[in-house]
Design an enzyme around this catalytic site. Structure first.
Site, PDB file in Angstrom:
ATOM      1  N   GLN A  88      26.403  51.325  44.451  1.00 38.54           N
ATOM      2  CA  GLN A  88      26.862  51.476  45.837  1.00 38.54           C
ATOM      3  C   GLN A  88      28.229  50.670  45.814  1.00 38.54           C
ATOM      4  OE1 GLN A  88      28.617  51.703  48.504  1.00 38.54           O
ATOM      5  NE2 GLN A  88      27.699  49.779  49.285  1.00 38.54           N
ATOM      6  N   SER A  89      29.315  51.514  45.768  1.00 36.75           N
ATOM      7  CA  SER A  89      30.556  50.931  45.105  1.00 36.75           C
ATOM      8  C   SER A  89      31.299  50.580  46.201  1.00 36.75           C
ATOM      9  CB  SER A  89      31.202  51.779  44.214  1.00 36.75           C
ATOM     10  OG  SER A  89      31.553  52.936  44.731  1.00 36.75           O
ATOM     11  N   TYR A 100      20.063  47.521  50.227  1.00 31.96           N
ATOM     12  CA  TYR A 100      20.423  48.647  49.520  1.00 31.96           C
ATOM     13  C   TYR A 100      21.248  48.311  48.422  1.00 31.96           C
ATOM     14  CZ  TYR A 100      21.216  53.419  47.441  1.00 31.96           C
ATOM     15  OH  TYR A 100      21.338  54.205  46.416  1.00 31.96           O
ATOM     16  N   THR A 131      33.167  43.757  38.017  1.00 30.15           N
ATOM     17  CA  THR A 131      34.104  43.914  39.166  1.00 30.15           C
ATOM     18  C   THR A 131      35.066  42.645  39.350  1.00 30.15           C
ATOM     19  OG1 THR A 131      34.783  44.234  41.285  1.00 30.15           O
ATOM     20  CG2 THR A 131      32.609  43.857  40.738  1.00 30.15           C
ATOM     21  N   GLU A 133      35.881  41.838  42.208  1.00 30.09           N
ATOM     22  CA  GLU A 133      35.418  41.368  43.620  1.00 30.09           C
ATOM     23  C   GLU A 133      34.667  40.193  43.314  1.00 30.09           C
ATOM     24  OE1 GLU A 133      34.996  42.522  47.129  1.00 30.09           O
ATOM     25  OE2 GLU A 133      37.007  43.140  46.145  1.00 30.09           O
ATOM     26  N   TYR A 155      28.298  43.229  48.272  1.00 25.12           N
ATOM     27  CA  TYR A 155      28.651  44.077  47.091  1.00 25.12           C
ATOM     28  C   TYR A 155      28.949  43.079  45.952  1.00 25.12           C
ATOM     29  CZ  TYR A 155      31.379  46.853  43.627  1.00 25.12           C
ATOM     30  OH  TYR A 155      32.077  47.245  42.643  1.00 25.12           O
ATOM     31  N   LYS A 159      26.912  42.445  42.685  1.00 27.40           N
ATOM     32  CA  LYS A 159      27.455  42.598  41.280  1.00 27.40           C
ATOM     33  C   LYS A 159      27.464  40.953  40.474  1.00 27.40           C
ATOM     34  CE  LYS A 159      29.092  46.952  40.824  1.00 27.40           C
ATOM     35  NZ  LYS A 159      28.582  47.748  39.915  1.00 27.40           N
ATOM     36  N   HIS A 185      40.933  50.272  40.029  1.00 23.02           N
ATOM     37  CA  HIS A 185      41.480  51.368  39.364  1.00 23.02           C
ATOM     38  C   HIS A 185      41.278  52.810  40.141  1.00 23.02           C
ATOM     39  CE1 HIS A 185      37.713  50.317  37.259  1.00 23.02           C
ATOM     40  NE2 HIS A 185      37.511  51.584  37.472  1.00 23.02           N
TER      41      HIS A 185
HETATM   42  P1  NAP Z   1      32.208  56.019  42.517  1.00 22.23           P
HETATM   43  O1  NAP Z   1      33.136  56.922  42.520  1.00 22.23           O
HETATM   44  O2  NAP Z   1      31.621  55.226  43.893  1.00 22.23           O
HETATM   45  O3  NAP Z   1      30.799  56.423  41.783  1.00 22.23           O
HETATM   46  C1  NAP Z   1      29.656  55.599  41.734  1.00 22.23           C
HETATM   47  C2  NAP Z   1      28.498  56.575  41.167  1.00 22.23           C
HETATM   48  O4  NAP Z   1      27.368  55.873  41.079  1.00 22.23           O
HETATM   49  C3  NAP Z   1      28.428  57.918  41.595  1.00 22.23           C
HETATM   50  O5  NAP Z   1      27.947  58.806  40.555  1.00 22.23           O
HETATM   51  C4  NAP Z   1      27.051  57.723  42.658  1.00 22.23           C
HETATM   52  O6  NAP Z   1      26.205  59.118  42.720  1.00 22.23           O
HETATM   53  C5  NAP Z   1      26.384  56.859  41.563  1.00 22.23           C
HETATM   54  N1  NAP Z   1      25.155  56.191  42.411  1.00 22.23           N
HETATM   55  C6  NAP Z   1      25.097  55.450  43.529  1.00 22.23           C
HETATM   56  N2  NAP Z   1      24.069  54.934  43.833  1.00 22.23           N
HETATM   57  C7  NAP Z   1      23.259  55.232  42.615  1.00 22.23           C
HETATM   58  C8  NAP Z   1      21.778  55.285  42.569  1.00 22.23           C
HETATM   59  N3  NAP Z   1      21.097  54.517  43.307  1.00 22.23           N
HETATM   60  N4  NAP Z   1      21.429  55.678  41.433  1.00 22.23           N
HETATM   61  C9  NAP Z   1      21.895  56.450  40.596  1.00 22.23           C
HETATM   62  N5  NAP Z   1      23.392  56.668  40.713  1.00 22.23           N
HETATM   63  C10 NAP Z   1      23.969  56.243  41.798  1.00 22.23           C
HETATM   64  O7  NAP Z   1      32.313  54.437  41.742  1.00 22.23           O
HETATM   65  P2  NAP Z   1      33.703  54.460  40.816  1.00 22.23           P
HETATM   66  O8  NAP Z   1      34.952  53.920  41.325  1.00 22.23           O
HETATM   67  O9  NAP Z   1      33.567  55.683  39.673  1.00 22.23           O
HETATM   68  O10 NAP Z   1      33.130  53.018  40.051  1.00 22.23           O
HETATM   69  C11 NAP Z   1      32.224  53.081  38.707  1.00 22.23           C
HETATM   70  C12 NAP Z   1      31.603  51.618  38.518  1.00 22.23           C
HETATM   71  O11 NAP Z   1      32.660  50.475  38.555  1.00 22.23           O
HETATM   72  C13 NAP Z   1      30.758  51.266  39.978  1.00 22.23           C
HETATM   73  O12 NAP Z   1      29.568  50.226  39.363  1.00 22.23           O
HETATM   74  C14 NAP Z   1      31.934  50.419  40.597  1.00 22.23           C
HETATM   75  O13 NAP Z   1      30.994  49.241  41.350  1.00 22.23           O
HETATM   76  C15 NAP Z   1      32.610  49.632  39.541  1.00 22.23           C
HETATM   77  N6  NAP Z   1      33.696  49.171  39.546  1.00 22.23           N
HETATM   78  C16 NAP Z   1      34.902  50.137  40.118  1.00 22.23           C
HETATM   79  C17 NAP Z   1      36.143  49.802  40.339  1.00 22.23           C
HETATM   80  C18 NAP Z   1      37.282  50.656  40.541  1.00 22.23           C
HETATM   81  O14 NAP Z   1      38.263  50.212  41.141  1.00 22.23           O
HETATM   82  N7  NAP Z   1      36.924  52.143  40.811  1.00 22.23           N
HETATM   83  C19 NAP Z   1      36.472  48.405  39.709  1.00 22.23           C
HETATM   84  C20 NAP Z   1      35.614  47.516  39.447  1.00 22.23           C
HETATM   85  C21 NAP Z   1      34.165  47.939  39.360  1.00 22.23           C
HETATM   86  P3  NAP Z   1      26.897  60.187  43.878  1.00 22.23           P
HETATM   87  O15 NAP Z   1      27.917  60.817  43.338  1.00 22.23           O
HETATM   88  O16 NAP Z   1      25.658  60.901  43.949  1.00 22.23           O
HETATM   89  O17 NAP Z   1      27.082  59.218  45.069  1.00 22.23           O
HETATM   90  O1  G4F Z   2      40.369  50.557  48.472  1.00 28.24           O
HETATM   91  P1  G4F Z   2      39.285  49.417  48.846  1.00 28.24           P
HETATM   92  O2  G4F Z   2      38.166  49.735  49.928  1.00 28.24           O
HETATM   93  O3  G4F Z   2      38.824  48.839  47.566  1.00 28.24           O
HETATM   94  P2  G4F Z   2      38.199  47.303  47.219  1.00 28.24           P
HETATM   95  O4  G4F Z   2      37.573  46.848  48.432  1.00 28.24           O
HETATM   96  O5  G4F Z   2      39.115  46.308  46.684  1.00 28.24           O
HETATM   97  O6  G4F Z   2      37.192  47.604  46.242  1.00 28.24           O
HETATM   98  C1  G4F Z   2      37.098  48.406  45.071  1.00 28.24           C
HETATM   99  O7  G4F Z   2      37.631  47.692  44.009  1.00 28.24           O
HETATM  100  C2  G4F Z   2      36.906  46.838  43.563  1.00 28.24           C
HETATM  101  C3  G4F Z   2      37.588  45.971  42.198  1.00 28.24           C
HETATM  102  O8  G4F Z   2      38.009  44.773  42.759  1.00 28.24           O
HETATM  103  C4  G4F Z   2      35.497  47.545  43.209  1.00 28.24           C
HETATM  104  F1  G4F Z   2      34.577  46.573  42.667  1.00 28.24           F
HETATM  105  C5  G4F Z   2      34.897  48.334  44.234  1.00 28.24           C
HETATM  106  O9  G4F Z   2      33.888  49.112  43.834  1.00 28.24           O
HETATM  107  C6  G4F Z   2      35.806  49.337  44.845  1.00 28.24           C
HETATM  108  O10 G4F Z   2      36.159  50.262  43.922  1.00 28.24           O
HETATM  109  O11 G4F Z   2      39.927  48.359  49.822  1.00 28.24           O
HETATM  110  C7  G4F Z   2      41.095  47.680  49.176  1.00 28.24           C
HETATM  111  C8  G4F Z   2      41.860  46.724  50.434  1.00 28.24           C
HETATM  112  C9  G4F Z   2      40.834  45.833  51.046  1.00 28.24           C
HETATM  113  O12 G4F Z   2      41.394  44.490  51.147  1.00 28.24           O
HETATM  114  C10 G4F Z   2      40.588  46.582  52.364  1.00 28.24           C
HETATM  115  O13 G4F Z   2      40.503  45.725  53.457  1.00 28.24           O
HETATM  116  O14 G4F Z   2      42.367  47.446  51.205  1.00 28.24           O
HETATM  117  C11 G4F Z   2      41.964  47.134  52.529  1.00 28.24           C
HETATM  118  N1  G4F Z   2      42.136  48.167  53.456  1.00 28.24           N
HETATM  119  C12 G4F Z   2      42.975  48.335  54.581  1.00 28.24           C
HETATM  120  N2  G4F Z   2      42.580  49.413  55.286  1.00 28.24           N
HETATM  121  C13 G4F Z   2      41.406  49.212  53.622  1.00 28.24           C
HETATM  122  C14 G4F Z   2      41.773  49.847  54.610  1.00 28.24           C
HETATM  123  N3  G4F Z   2      40.328  49.561  52.587  1.00 28.24           N
HETATM  124  C15 G4F Z   2      39.487  50.626  53.329  1.00 28.24           C
HETATM  125  N4  G4F Z   2      38.661  51.220  52.213  1.00 28.24           N
HETATM  126  N5  G4F Z   2      39.910  51.371  54.254  1.00 28.24           N
HETATM  127  C16 G4F Z   2      40.999  51.095  54.956  1.00 28.24           C
HETATM  128  O15 G4F Z   2      41.309  51.900  55.901  1.00 28.24           O
END
Ligand code: NAP
Ligand code: G4F
Length: 373
Positions: A88-89, A100, A131, A133, A155, A159, A185
């Site tokens: 749950q990202s 959850y 992450t 975070e 979250y 993590k 990313h």
């Molecule tokens: P995402 O697009 O939200 O993808 C999350 C994936 O997890 C989806 O395939 C989702 O399935 C699956 N999932 C969620 N709950 C699950 C459960 N209970 N059992 C099995 N699968 C489940 O996230 P992402 O951006 O690709 O990120 C990948 C991972 O890196 C995550 O763990 C995130 O927390 C971490 N991360 C991301 C970033 C970033 O900037 N993107 C940075 C640091 C760490 P559905 O498609 O069915 O929803």
């Molecule tokens: O895009 P965000 O929701 O990403 P956030 O919170 O940085 O988390 C993402 O990056 C993490 C790595 O550092 C991952 F672990 C995590 O799974 C996820 O991929 O928000 C970025 C920033 C926040 O400060 C938020 O308060 O944008 C600010 N923001 C401003 N307006 C908003 C909005 N965020 C969202 N989602 N929606 C808005 O309307």
């Protein structure tokens, strides 16, 4: 042929990682969860390829909250590598569903590690999607592998459990388990409710005349934003390093949400001017040139079914603030130091901030003009 399990294969990172691993010659086993409608859009190009599906790519139903199923999958597949990307990202959503989020992001990681121990897979390598975070209310700038953690959301806390259980199982049971501490990313495959994609999609929809206004939260938060496929290559390098260690992957640059927004709108020909403060702040059109957006997607225009159609003019208010998007506790500043990954993995980001914004805006505008929404 080496076998690999990817959890979260339907997500942004999982889809890019699957492509990378298939190219490297792995047999990829993706875990997907059951949903009431199709959730495989990001991997449909692989799924629909007859040369790949059930030959090199296999999909299995599973869920990180279901232990029995994880054991069965490990026994059946006997993977060489596991990439645990499922989560749950969404940080803001984790305040609404903290229990959850902990079940999946914290205990889900434990369940997987324990299943490995139970099944007795001694040689398997395990990647954990950690992450930035974890740094939350940052203790130092920039952040690296030795920076203390201070998570600021359910979250981040979940993590953090995932991070430490990886370290513990590595030390206690000698499992090759690694944390990739990845900074934000992004890509055209980013979920639409994360801020970057929300902005690039809205820019496209506003210039196409489909949306009047974009509503955001905190414009002053700073993030270290990179391009997702490069980070997925980094995940593989982390698991294929000689030792099981933890690595930061980041660009080393930071930008505000405001800067991201200004850049995105510049790319479609709109110069913004900000007026007001906090929740009364507004983004107003200062200059507009429609030919910029037309030229941006000129090379793809033969594929479009729709045309840009809007009545935008100087002075229009196209950005507003909604405090509902504020978080109870915010992470104000993230900037990573990727020196260890650069030195030991020979990994470095290539895509600069401005290029990332541009490629996302362009992809969204092209998609909107093809599909009409
Ligand atoms: P995402 O697009 O939200 O993808 C999350 C994936 O997890 C989806 O395939 C989702 O399935 C699956 N999932 C969620 N709950 C699950 C459960 N209970 N059992 C099995 N699968 C489940 O996230 P992402 O951006 O690709 O990120 C990948 C991972 O890196 C995550 O763990 C995130 O927390 C971490 N991360 C991301 C970033 C970033 O900037 N993107 C940075 C640091 C760490 P559905 O498609 O069915 O929803
Ligand atoms: O895009 P965000 O929701 O990403 P956030 O919170 O940085 O988390 C993402 O990056 C993490 C790595 O550092 C991952 F672990 C995590 O799974 C996820 O991929 O928000 C970025 C920033 C926040 O400060 C938020 O308060 O944008 C600010 N923001 C401003 N307006 C908003 C909005 N965020 C969202 N989602 N929606 C808005 O309307």
């Amino acid at each position: 042929m080496k076998k690999v399990i990817v959890t979260g294969i339907t997500g942004q990172d999982g889809s890019y990682l699957a492509e990378i691993l298939l190219k490297k010659g792995y047999q990829v086993h993706g875990i997907i969860r059951r949903s009431s409608s199709f959730n495989t859009a990001r991997i449909d190009h692989l799924y629909n390829d007859k040369a790949i599906l059930n030959k090199k790519l296999f999909l299995h139903y599973g869920d990180l909250v279901d232990t029995s199923n994880l054991n069965r999958l490990l026994e059946k597949i006997e993977p060489d590598e596991i990439y645990n990307l499922a989560a749950q990202s969404h940080v803001k959503v984790s305040f609404e569903i903290p229990d959850y989020t902990a079940q999946v992001d914290a205990l889900g990681t434990l369940r997987f590690l324990d299943a490995i121990r139970e099944v007795g897979l001694k040689q398997v390598k395990f990647y954990q999607a950690s992450t930035s975070e974890l740094y939350g209310k940052v203790r130092e700038v920039p952040q690296d592998e030795n920076t203390p953690f201070y998570p600021r959301s359910p979250y981040g806390v979940a993590k953090l459990y995932g991070y430490w259980i990886i370290v513990n199982y590595r030390e206690a049971y000698d499992i090759f388990a690694c944390n990739g501490i990845l900074f934000n990313h992004e890509s055209p495959r980013r979920g639409e409710t994360f801020v970057t994609r929300k902005i690039t999609r809205a820019a496209g929809r506003i210039i196409a005349g489909l949306q009047q206004k974009l509503t955001l939260g905190n414009l002053d938060a700073k993030r270290d934003w990179g391009f997702a496929p490069e980070y997925c290559e980094g995940m593989w390098r982390i698991l294929n390093h000689k030792n099981a260690e933890d690595f930061v992957l980041a660009t080393g640059e930071t930008h505000t949400v405001r800067e991201f927004t200004e850049n995105a709108f510049t790319n479609i020909g709109i110069e913004l001017e900000w007026k007001g403060e906090r929740e009364n702040e507004k983004g107003i059109i200062k200059k507009i040139d429609l030919t910029v957006a037309e030229n941006l997607v000129e090379s793809e225009k033969d594929k479009f079914n729709y045309k840009l159609k809007n009545t935008l003019k100087i002075g229009d208010e196209i950005i507003g603030i909604d405090p509902n998007y504020y978080r109870p506790t915010e992470v104000d500043l993230l900037i990573g130091n990727p020196a260890k990954a650069e030195k030991e993995l020979n990994w470095k980001t290539k895509t600069k901030f401005e290029d990332l914004v541009l490629l996302m805006v362009k992809a969204d505008l092209a998609k909107i003009l093809k599909r009409g929404f």
